[in-house]
Each structure stands twice: as structure tokens, then as C-alpha cells.
Design a protein around this motif. Structure first.
Motif, PDB file in Angstrom:
ATOM      1  N   ARG A 154       0.838  -1.204   0.000  1.00 31.46           N
ATOM      2  CA  ARG A 154       0.000   0.000   0.000  1.00 31.46           C
ATOM      3  C   ARG A 154       0.873   1.255   0.000  1.00 31.46           C
ATOM      4  NH1 ARG A 154      -2.235   3.555   3.833  1.00 31.46           N
ATOM      5  NH2 ARG A 154      -4.343   4.291   3.276  1.00 31.46           N
ATOM      6  N   GLU A 155       1.946   1.225   0.785  1.00 31.48           N
ATOM      7  CA  GLU A 155       2.818   2.390   0.895  1.00 31.48           C
ATOM      8  C   GLU A 155       3.470   2.735  -0.443  1.00 31.48           C
ATOM      9  OE1 GLU A 155       2.851  -0.255   2.904  1.00 31.48           O
ATOM     10  OE2 GLU A 155       1.928   0.665   4.674  1.00 31.48           O
ATOM     11  N   VAL A 156       3.910   1.703  -1.181  1.00 23.80           N
ATOM     12  CA  VAL A 156       4.534   1.943  -2.482  1.00 23.80           C
ATOM     13  C   VAL A 156       3.526   2.527  -3.458  1.00 23.80           C
ATOM     14  CG1 VAL A 156       5.575   0.824  -4.493  1.00 23.80           C
ATOM     15  CG2 VAL A 156       6.366   0.241  -2.193  1.00 23.80           C
ATOM     16  N   ILE A 157       2.312   1.990  -3.475  1.00 22.57           N
ATOM     17  CA  ILE A 157       1.277   2.511  -4.370  1.00 22.57           C
ATOM     18  C   ILE A 157       1.013   3.981  -4.089  1.00 22.57           C
ATOM     19  CG2 ILE A 157      -1.180   2.390  -4.965  1.00 22.57           C
ATOM     20  CD1 ILE A 157      -1.004  -0.657  -4.468  1.00 22.57           C
ATOM     21  N   LEU A 158       0.788   4.320  -2.830  1.00 24.50           N
ATOM     22  CA  LEU A 158       0.453   5.700  -2.485  1.00 24.50           C
ATOM     23  C   LEU A 158       1.625   6.644  -2.748  1.00 24.50           C
ATOM     24  CD1 LEU A 158      -1.588   5.148   0.803  1.00 24.50           C
ATOM     25  CD2 LEU A 158      -2.447   5.552  -1.521  1.00 24.50           C
ATOM     26  N   GLN A 159       2.833   6.196  -2.426  1.00 27.87           N
ATOM     27  CA  GLN A 159       3.999   7.052  -2.683  1.00 27.87           C
ATOM     28  C   GLN A 159       4.198   7.271  -4.173  1.00 27.87           C
ATOM     29  OE1 GLN A 159       7.804   5.586  -1.384  1.00 27.87           O
ATOM     30  NE2 GLN A 159       8.828   7.557  -1.729  1.00 27.87           N
ATOM     31  N   SER A 160       3.929   6.246  -4.974  1.00 25.42           N
ATOM     32  CA  SER A 160       4.135   6.386  -6.416  1.00 25.42           C
ATOM     33  C   SER A 160       3.236   7.481  -6.984  1.00 25.42           C
ATOM     34  CB  SER A 160       3.892   5.050  -7.133  1.00 25.42           C
ATOM     35  OG  SER A 160       2.516   4.745  -7.250  1.00 25.42           O
ATOM     36  N   PHE A 161       2.014   7.556  -6.502  1.00 28.57           N
ATOM     37  CA  PHE A 161       1.119   8.616  -6.983  1.00 28.57           C
ATOM     38  C   PHE A 161       1.565   9.989  -6.495  1.00 28.57           C
ATOM     39  CE2 PHE A 161      -1.907   5.101  -7.721  1.00 28.57           C
ATOM     40  CZ  PHE A 161      -2.346   5.445  -8.984  1.00 28.57           C
ATOM     41  N   ARG A 162       1.972  10.075  -5.233  1.00 28.50           N
ATOM     42  CA  ARG A 162       2.437  11.366  -4.708  1.00 28.50           C
ATOM     43  C   ARG A 162       3.650  11.876  -5.479  1.00 28.50           C
ATOM     44  NH1 ARG A 162       1.566   8.844   0.435  1.00 28.50           N
ATOM     45  NH2 ARG A 162       3.796   8.433   0.595  1.00 28.50           N
ATOM     46  N   GLU A 163       4.627  11.001  -5.706  1.00 27.94           N
ATOM     47  CA  GLU A 163       5.859  11.417  -6.368  1.00 27.94           C
ATOM     48  C   GLU A 163       5.621  11.725  -7.847  1.00 27.94           C
ATOM     49  OE1 GLU A 163       8.857  11.870  -4.995  1.00 27.94           O
ATOM     50  OE2 GLU A 163       8.213  11.311  -2.981  1.00 27.94           O
ATOM     51  N   ALA A 164       4.767  10.939  -8.498  1.00 30.21           N
ATOM     52  CA  ALA A 164       4.480  11.209  -9.911  1.00 30.21           C
ATOM     53  C   ALA A 164       3.763  12.534 -10.084  1.00 30.21           C
ATOM     54  CB  ALA A 164       3.646  10.075 -10.508  1.00 30.21           C
ATOM     55  N   ALA A 179       4.169  15.103  -8.194  1.00 26.08           N
ATOM     56  CA  ALA A 179       5.125  16.176  -7.923  1.00 26.08           C
ATOM     57  C   ALA A 179       6.244  16.247  -8.959  1.00 26.08           C
ATOM     58  CB  ALA A 179       5.732  15.981  -6.531  1.00 26.08           C
ATOM     59  N   LYS A 180       6.673  15.090  -9.491  1.00 25.40           N
ATOM     60  CA  LYS A 180       7.882  15.054 -10.321  1.00 25.40           C
ATOM     61  C   LYS A 180       7.671  14.471 -11.711  1.00 25.40           C
ATOM     62  CE  LYS A 180      10.793  14.883  -6.210  1.00 25.40           C
ATOM     63  NZ  LYS A 180      11.854  14.195  -5.450  1.00 25.40           N
ATOM     64  N   GLY A 181       6.463  14.046 -12.019  1.00 25.64           N
ATOM     65  CA  GLY A 181       6.177  13.569 -13.368  1.00 25.64           C
ATOM     66  C   GLY A 181       6.297  12.074 -13.557  1.00 25.64           C
ATOM     67  N   SER A 182       7.071  11.403 -12.688  1.00 27.14           N
ATOM     68  CA  SER A 182       7.213   9.957 -12.785  1.00 27.14           C
ATOM     69  C   SER A 182       7.657   9.409 -11.444  1.00 27.14           C
ATOM     70  CB  SER A 182       8.228   9.561 -13.870  1.00 27.14           C
ATOM     71  OG  SER A 182       9.527  10.004 -13.525  1.00 27.14           O
ATOM     72  N   ALA A 183       7.388   8.118 -11.226  1.00 30.50           N
ATOM     73  CA  ALA A 183       7.820   7.441 -10.008  1.00 30.50           C
ATOM     74  C   ALA A 183       7.955   5.959 -10.325  1.00 30.50           C
ATOM     75  CB  ALA A 183       6.827   7.661  -8.867  1.00 30.50           C
ATOM     76  N   ILE A 184       9.187   5.465 -10.343  1.00 32.82           N
ATOM     77  CA  ILE A 184       9.483   4.087 -10.739  1.00 32.82           C
ATOM     78  C   ILE A 184       9.958   3.324  -9.505  1.00 32.82           C
ATOM     79  CG2 ILE A 184      10.753   2.624 -12.343  1.00 32.82           C
ATOM     80  CD1 ILE A 184       8.982   4.868 -13.638  1.00 32.82           C
ATOM     81  N   ALA A 185       9.232   2.257  -9.147  1.00 35.94           N
ATOM     82  CA  ALA A 185       9.588   1.465  -7.971  1.00 35.94           C
ATOM     83  C   ALA A 185      10.803   0.590  -8.274  1.00 35.94           C
ATOM     84  CB  ALA A 185       8.414   0.599  -7.539  1.00 35.94           C
ATOM     85  N   VAL A 186      11.816   0.671  -7.427  1.00 36.68           N
ATOM     86  CA  VAL A 186      13.041  -0.123  -7.598  1.00 36.68           C
ATOM     87  C   VAL A 186      13.496  -0.637  -6.235  1.00 36.68           C
ATOM     88  CG1 VAL A 186      13.785   1.209  -9.617  1.00 36.68           C
ATOM     89  CG2 VAL A 186      14.602   1.856  -7.340  1.00 36.68           C
ATOM     90  N   ILE A 187      14.314  -1.692  -6.269  1.00 31.67           N
ATOM     91  CA  ILE A 187      14.934  -2.196  -5.039  1.00 31.67           C
ATOM     92  C   ILE A 187      16.427  -2.415  -5.289  1.00 31.67           C
ATOM     93  CG2 ILE A 187      12.843  -3.252  -4.114  1.00 31.67           C
ATOM     94  CD1 ILE A 187      13.873  -5.953  -5.114  1.00 31.67           C
ATOM     95  N   PRO A 188      17.246  -2.328  -4.242  1.00 28.61           N
ATOM     96  CA  PRO A 188      18.699  -2.541  -4.417  1.00 28.61           C
ATOM     97  C   PRO A 188      19.019  -4.015  -4.629  1.00 28.61           C
ATOM     98  CG  PRO A 188      18.182  -2.153  -2.112  1.00 28.61           C
ATOM     99  CD  PRO A 188      16.906  -1.911  -2.866  1.00 28.61           C
ATOM    100  N   LEU A 189      20.162  -4.281  -5.220  1.00 27.56           N
ATOM    101  CA  LEU A 189      20.633  -5.643  -5.402  1.00 27.56           C
ATOM    102  C   LEU A 189      21.288  -6.135  -4.118  1.00 27.56           C
ATOM    103  CD1 LEU A 189      20.658  -4.275  -8.353  1.00 27.56           C
ATOM    104  CD2 LEU A 189      22.199  -6.154  -8.936  1.00 27.56           C
TER     105      LEU A 189
END
Length: 226
Positions: free
Chosen positions: A113-123, A125-135
Motif C-alpha cells: 500500500r505504501e509503495v502505491i500511495l507514494q508512487s502517486f504522490r511522487e508522480a 510532484a515530479k512527473g514519474s515514479a518508478i519502484a526499484v529495489i537494491p541488489l
């Protein structure tokens, strides 16, 4: 700002070794796709959901919805011959040009849920929001002459979905001809010369592709219920 989500599920059961495409296989007693759609509705009931499926699968999907009394509101849109074409069809089905849209793999039912909501907030504000994780593992680059070269893993990220965008911009981006290097929606967006903005994804947000993934998905479902 209006929020949309395109849930893209055009895959077959080839790597799963199943006669039924992976998006329809059950985990926790219901098809994978239903878990994915529920994640977005639970995150924000105001998100308008569009499900992109092969048109030939529409009757089967509607039958599954009846069997499971599945009532999450969503629109069906026919997919294309490639993921690019499926996403393009989904975007073209959205009549408005204002808002934000999350594009998400139908076989990623464990997005948080947190990733979904953050993705909309960031997009927004900044036009895009791409979910990634570190290796976590070390990586090496293979060369054409058969050698391998060590790479610093801190400079790399594994890309997930959702990939969320300003709606007018991503619609514009998908008006181009499909190119071989379009491996995801972010590369289509980036092709316009726009910088993509990265956000932290969640490690459990796996893409279900193989039988081993299904076993892990059942484990995650059981863990959440326990």
C-alpha cells in the motif's frame, strides 16, 4: 488529481508449464489478478482501475469473477501483441489527459500500500515514479568475447512496478513507434528525453513467472494470514 491504474496481464502460461495463464492461477484461494486489483482498491478506492487482458480471455475472466463473487470495480481493455501495445491500448482507453496513472504488472500481487500511495504522490510532484529495489548479490557483466567484468552493485537497481506517471506525458510518450529497447514503461518515458524518478519498492513485490514463484506466493499469503 484523478488517479488511474492500468493492470497489464497479457502473459501466457508458457514458463509456468500450465494450460492456464499465470495471472488466472489461484493463490490463497483466488486468482493472482484478483489479489493485484484488490491491492490498488484497498490503497485508495478512488483509483480508477483498468485491466488489460487478451480479448479472447474476457469470457473466462468474467466467469472467474462470478465464481469468486469478485466485486472490485474495473474496466476491461483488449491487450495488444506486445506489452508496449497493451499499455498503449490501456492509455488510449482513458479519455482524460489530466491526472496520474500507475502501470502495474498483473502478476505482481504483493505490492505494498505504501509503495502505491507514494508512487502517486511522487508522480504528481515530479512527473514519474518508478519502484526499484537494491541488489543483494554481487553482479558481473558478460562481454562479447566471453569474459566477465565485476560491477559495483550500488550503482544498479532492480526495476519493479508500479511505474507511475503524469498522464498527459506518458500518453505522449506512447505515441511513438515501438522500439526494441523499450523494456518497460520507464524506457518509453525516458525516450522523450525526460528523467525518470526512482522510489523505493518493496522486496516482496515479486513478478510471478515460474512454479517456484507460485510456491513463494502461497508462502507469502499464508504468512500474511498467520
Amino acid at each position: 488529481m484523478k488517479k488511474y491504474a492500468l493492470i497489464v496481464a497479457g502473459g501466457s502460461g508458457t514458463r509456468m508449464g500450465s494450460p492456464i495463464a499465470k495471472q488466472y492461477l489461484p493463490i490463497g484461494g483466488k486468482p493472482v489478478l484478483m489479489h493485484t486489483l484488490e491491492k490498488f482498491q484497498d490503497a485508495d478506492p478512488e483509483i480508477e482501475l483498468t485491466l488489460v487482458l487478451p480479448e479472447a480471455d474476457f469470457p473466462f475472466w468474467k466467469k472467474l469473477c462470478e465464481e469468486h463473487a469478485f466485486s472490485v470495480p474495473h474496466h476491461l481493455v483488449p491487450g495488444g501483441r506486445s506489452r508496449f501495445q497493451s499499455v498503449k491500448n490501456g492509455l488510449e482507453s482513458l479519455k482524460l489527459n489530466q491526472g496520474t496513472v500507475a502501470i502495474h504488472d498483473g502478476v505482481r500481487p504483493f505490492v505494498s500500500r505504501e509503495v502505491i500511495l507514494q508512487s502517486f504522490r511522487e508522480a504528481e510532484a515530479k512527473g514519474s515514479a518508478i519502484a526499484v529495489i537494491p541488489l543483494k548479490d554481487s553482479i558481473r557483466k558478460l562481454t562479447d568475447d566471453g569474459r566477465s567484468i565485476f560491477q559495483e552493485r550500488q550503482y544498479f537497481r532492480l526495476v519493479q512496478t508500479p511505474q507511475t506517471f503524469d498522464l498527459s506525458k506518458i500518453k505522449q510518450a506512447f505515441k511513438v513507434q515501438e522500439l526494441g529497447h523499450f523494456t518497460d514503461d520507464a524506457t518509453v518515458f525516458e525516450h522523450q528525453g525526460w528523467q525518470v524518478h526512482l522510489i523505493a519498492g518493496n522486496p516482496e513485490n515479486i513478478k510471478i513467472t515460474t512454479p517456484e514463484d507460485m510456491e513463494f506466493a502461497d508462502f507469502l499469503i499464508g504468512k500474511k494470514r498467520g
